[in-house]
Motif scaffolding. Structure first.
Motif, PDB file in Angstrom:
ATOM      1  N   PRO A   1      -2.097   0.728 -10.395  1.00 28.73           N
ATOM      2  CA  PRO A   1      -2.055   1.029  -8.964  1.00 28.73           C
ATOM      3  C   PRO A   1      -0.635   0.801  -8.440  1.00 28.73           C
ATOM      4  CG  PRO A   1      -3.861  -0.471  -9.472  1.00 28.73           C
ATOM      5  CD  PRO A   1      -3.013  -0.357 -10.703  1.00 28.73           C
TER       6      PRO A   1
ATOM      7  N   PHE B   1       1.739   0.745  -4.807  1.00 27.93           N
ATOM      8  CA  PHE B   1       1.978   0.841  -3.371  1.00 27.93           C
ATOM      9  C   PHE B   1       3.375   1.427  -3.216  1.00 27.93           C
ATOM     10  CE2 PHE B   1      -1.277  -2.358  -3.647  1.00 27.93           C
ATOM     11  CZ  PHE B   1      -2.066  -2.139  -2.535  1.00 27.93           C
TER      12      PHE B   1
ATOM     13  N   ASN C   1       6.040   2.497  -0.564  1.00 22.01           N
ATOM     14  CA  ASN C   1       6.318   2.226   0.845  1.00 22.01           C
ATOM     15  C   ASN C   1       7.644   2.844   1.267  1.00 22.01           C
ATOM     16  OD1 ASN C   1       7.988   0.070   2.652  1.00 22.01           O
ATOM     17  ND2 ASN C   1       5.898   0.318   3.399  1.00 22.01           N
TER      18      ASN C   1
ATOM     19  N   PRO D   1      -1.121  -4.224 -10.539  1.00 21.29           N
ATOM     20  CA  PRO D   1      -0.603  -3.405  -9.450  1.00 21.29           C
ATOM     21  C   PRO D   1       0.898  -3.596  -9.263  1.00 21.29           C
ATOM     22  CG  PRO D   1      -1.863  -5.246  -8.594  1.00 21.29           C
ATOM     23  CD  PRO D   1      -2.035  -5.256 -10.070  1.00 21.29           C
TER      24      PRO D   1
ATOM     25  N   THR E   1       2.917   3.734   3.928  1.00 17.11           N
ATOM     26  CA  THR E   1       2.651   3.289   2.562  1.00 17.11           C
ATOM     27  C   THR E   1       1.560   4.158   1.951  1.00 17.11           C
ATOM     28  OG1 THR E   1       3.213   1.010   3.181  1.00 17.11           O
ATOM     29  CG2 THR E   1       2.013   1.315   1.111  1.00 17.11           C
TER      30      THR E   1
ATOM     31  N   VAL F   1      -1.018   4.498  -1.222  1.00 15.76           N
ATOM     32  CA  VAL F   1      -1.676   3.710  -2.261  1.00 15.76           C
ATOM     33  C   VAL F   1      -2.084   4.701  -3.350  1.00 15.76           C
ATOM     34  CG1 VAL F   1      -3.508   2.071  -2.801  1.00 15.76           C
ATOM     35  CG2 VAL F   1      -2.484   2.084  -0.513  1.00 15.76           C
TER      36      VAL F   1
ATOM     37  N   ASP G   1      -3.431   5.512  -7.215  1.00 11.86           N
ATOM     38  CA  ASP G   1      -4.242   4.908  -8.279  1.00 11.86           C
ATOM     39  C   ASP G   1      -3.553   5.057  -9.634  1.00 11.86           C
ATOM     40  OD1 ASP G   1      -4.768   7.506  -9.244  1.00 11.86           O
ATOM     41  OD2 ASP G   1      -6.794   7.573  -8.416  1.00 11.86           O
TER      42      ASP G   1
ATOM     43  N   HIS H   1      -5.000   6.437  -0.694  1.00 15.89           N
ATOM     44  CA  HIS H   1      -5.024   5.952   0.688  1.00 15.89           C
ATOM     45  C   HIS H   1      -3.639   6.076   1.285  1.00 15.89           C
ATOM     46  CE1 HIS H   1      -9.026   4.287   0.119  1.00 15.89           C
ATOM     47  NE2 HIS H   1      -8.591   3.813  -1.046  1.00 15.89           N
TER      48      HIS H   1
ATOM     49  N   LYS I   1      -1.467   4.381   4.536  1.00 16.21           N
ATOM     50  CA  LYS I   1      -1.408   3.353   5.589  1.00 16.21           C
ATOM     51  C   LYS I   1      -0.200   3.649   6.464  1.00 16.21           C
ATOM     52  CE  LYS I   1      -1.386  -0.690   7.726  1.00 16.21           C
ATOM     53  NZ  LYS I   1      -2.233  -1.148   8.738  1.00 16.21           N
TER      54      LYS I   1
ATOM     55  N   MET J   1      -3.423  -5.240   1.544  1.00 21.82           N
ATOM     56  CA  MET J   1      -3.120  -4.780   0.192  1.00 21.82           C
ATOM     57  C   MET J   1      -4.247  -5.179  -0.759  1.00 21.82           C
ATOM     58  SD  MET J   1       0.973  -5.589   0.104  1.00 21.82           S
ATOM     59  CE  MET J   1       1.429  -4.516  -1.262  1.00 21.82           C
TER      60      MET J   1
ATOM     61  N   TYR K   1      -7.120  -2.801  -0.232  1.00 17.68           N
ATOM     62  CA  TYR K   1      -6.859  -1.509  -0.889  1.00 17.68           C
ATOM     63  C   TYR K   1      -7.091  -1.605  -2.400  1.00 17.68           C
ATOM     64  CZ  TYR K   1      -4.886   0.732   3.273  1.00 17.68           C
ATOM     65  OH  TYR K   1      -4.720   1.299   4.505  1.00 17.68           O
ATOM     66  N   LEU K   2      -6.622  -2.684  -3.012  1.00 15.44           N
ATOM     67  CA  LEU K   2      -6.827  -2.853  -4.454  1.00 15.44           C
ATOM     68  C   LEU K   2      -8.315  -2.933  -4.793  1.00 15.44           C
ATOM     69  CD1 LEU K   2      -4.000  -5.353  -5.452  1.00 15.44           C
ATOM     70  CD2 LEU K   2      -4.163  -2.919  -6.024  1.00 15.44           C
TER      71      LEU K   2
END
Length: 194
Positions: A78, A80, A82, A112, A160, A162, A164, A171, A173, A182, A185-186
């Protein structure tokens, strides 16, 4: 003999104290009500914006100026992703949460990951800014010409994505990200895999 009416000055002097008493009573009533209400607590909401598209790949230099980085570098994990800038106050407020996230997950090479993309600022500007606010371990890619920003359709900061482990954006954000969010989301990504 005609009755004499009170002068306007006298009326004002009589009305002003009454007005002041009304304001004081209203203020007291509001303060009492606020004190009796419990303080709100933060509970992260489940992600609302669900998307499903393949994350556009790119290559950007990292802040160190040597390494190029790409979302495909994080395949199977995963991520993130940003987008931020030093002049954006919500962006700056979320940076400590990102550092805490990195600290929690740095030992897990398959866990992640986080990659931040600074928009339009030079390495010198970013480095000086991060040193000034005491952020040391943030992975920063530089989108100086803001091409990746356009590829991802970013319009507001911070944003941000998200992503996979299969490289799909799951997702989105908009606005400041908190560490608790966070984690939510995970968890959502884990549930999606099950």
């Amino acid at each position: 003999m005609a009755k004499q009416s009170p002068s306007p000055t006298l009326l004002i002097l009589l009305i002003l104290p009454l007005f002041g008493i009304c304001v004081a009573l209203l203020t007291l009533a509001l303060e009492t009500r606020q004190q009796s209400e419990p303080a709100p607590t933060f509970a992260p909401a489940p992600p609302r914006t669900v998307v499903n598209f393949t994350a556009p790949d790119f290559e950007l230099p990292l802040l160190n100026g040597v390494t190029l980085v790409s979302p495909s570098d994080y395949a199977g994990r995963p991520l993130f992703l940003n987008f931020w800038a030093t002049w954006c106050q919500p962006c700056v407020r979320e940076l400590p949460a990102f550092e805490e996230f990195i600290a929690e997950h740095s030992a897990d090479e398959n866990g992640p990951a986080l990659l931040t993309i600074n928009l339009g600022e030079t390495a010198a500007e970013i480095s000086a800014f991060l040193a000034e606010i005491g952020v040391q371990y943030l992975p920063v890619a530089m989108d100086i010409n803001q091409v990746v920003k356009l590829d991802y359709g970013v319009q507001n900061l911070p944003t941000t994505f998200v992503i996979d482990g299969e490289g799909r954006v799951r997702h989105l954000k908009l606005g400041e990200m908190k560490l608790e969010e966070m984690k939510v989301y995970l968890k959502t990504l884990d549930e999606d895999r099950s």
